[in-house]
Design a protein around this motif. Structure first.
Motif, short mmCIF file in Angstrom:
data_model
loop_
_atom_site.label_atom_id
_atom_site.label_comp_id
_atom_site.label_asym_id
_atom_site.label_seq_id
_atom_site.Cartn_x
_atom_site.Cartn_y
_atom_site.Cartn_z
N GLY A 59 50.94 48.12 39.77
CA GLY A 59 50.29 47.33 40.81
C GLY A 59 48.91 46.84 40.45
N MET A 60 48.24 46.34 41.47
CA MET A 60 46.96 45.68 41.30
C MET A 60 45.93 46.30 42.24
N VAL A 61 44.65 46.09 41.88
CA VAL A 61 43.56 46.63 42.70
C VAL A 61 42.66 45.46 43.11
N MET A 62 42.23 45.43 44.34
CA MET A 62 41.34 44.35 44.79
C MET A 62 39.96 44.52 44.16
N MET A 63 39.43 43.40 43.66
CA MET A 63 38.17 43.41 42.90
C MET A 63 36.96 43.62 43.82
N PRO A 64 35.97 44.40 43.34
CA PRO A 64 34.85 44.75 44.21
C PRO A 64 33.95 43.59 44.60
N ASP A 65 33.69 42.66 43.68
CA ASP A 65 32.71 41.59 43.97
C ASP A 65 33.20 40.64 45.06
N VAL A 66 34.49 40.36 45.06
CA VAL A 66 35.05 39.44 46.07
C VAL A 66 34.95 40.08 47.46
N VAL A 67 35.31 41.36 47.53
CA VAL A 67 35.23 42.08 48.81
C VAL A 67 33.78 42.17 49.26
N TYR A 68 32.87 42.43 48.31
CA TYR A 68 31.45 42.55 48.67
C TYR A 68 30.91 41.24 49.23
N ASP A 69 31.25 40.14 48.59
CA ASP A 69 30.75 38.84 49.05
C ASP A 69 31.28 38.49 50.44
N ALA A 70 32.53 38.85 50.71
CA ALA A 70 33.09 38.63 52.06
C ALA A 70 32.30 39.45 53.08
#
Ligand code: 4G1
Length: 198
Positions: A59-70
């Motif tokens: 599987g895959m993991v959601m990237m931290p920078d994208v979540v942080y910017d949101a």
């Protein structure tokens, strides 16, 4: 007025909130629900939001920078950030009551195998679970928070409904309920209830 901001890859899942008691509460400006598409914060030309896990595994993991910017685009001084996760503390009515006193609740919904731990450590105030089973994402748990917390907001449901429930707060299951007709397929309403229709 309490505001819920839902950070999700599937904002369409929340369209049906435009129904029933929650819709009425939104229309009456008792609560506000905002959905933010995490994908809108991807800097990648293919709008990529996830990557393979360090250390291997499926599987895959959601990237931290994208979540942080949101998160950064919606956070205020009054925001409480909740990550809906199977590793979280099981949701209880006491916690629901507590959350209803907040001004702004940000609900972070994971997908795939979850979210990079570093952004969870960076932004999350509380990790909450709705139970021990596998889901495809945190959206349904986020809806559970919005629904359960909204009941405590003044004007969303009748005062009697809240009182009746707190009356039996250590016994949430109450007792069997009946309405008309008095007899259904040969099954009668218990005699003791028949003189007590309010
Ligand atoms: C390990 C269940 C993983 C699932 C162990 C309850 C389930 C969020 C919840 C999973 C989720 C178990 C929840 C699992 C949830 C990130 C994306 C995690 C979805 C994800 C028992 C998938 N309460 N699950 N993993 O379901 O978000 O809040």
């Amino acid at each position: 007025m309490i505001k819920f901001t839902i950070l999700t890859l599937f904002p369409e899942m929340f369209k049906d909130f435009n129904a029933s008691i929650i819709k009425r509460a939104v229309d009456k400006n008792l609560i506000e629900i905002e959905t933010i598409n995490i994908r809108d914060f991807s800097k990648n030309k293919h709008k990529k939001v996830d990557d393979t896990p360090y250390g291997g595994g499926a599987g895959m993991v959601m990237m931290p920078d994208v979540v942080y910017d949101a998160y950064e685009s919606v956070k205020t001084e009054n925001s409480k950030v909740i990550y809906m996760s199977p590793q979280g503390k099981p949701l209880k009515q006491e916690k629901v009551k507590e959350l209803s006193k907040e001004k702004h609740i940000i609900l972070l919904c994971g997908h795939y195998e979850g979210i990079d731990q570093r952004v969870i450590d960076e932004i999350v105030d509380e990790e909450i679970s709705i139970g021990d089973y596998v889901l495809t994402g945190g959206e349904i748990p986020a809806m559970v928070i919005v629904d359960t917390v909204s009941r405590y907001i003044d004007g969303v449901i009748s005062k009697e409904s809240i009182d009746e429930e707190s009356f039996s707060s250590d016994n949430l299951l109450e007792y069997p309920q009946y309405t008309r007709p008095e007899e259904f397929r040969g099954r009668k309403v218990p005699e003791v209830l028949l003189s007590r229709t309010s």
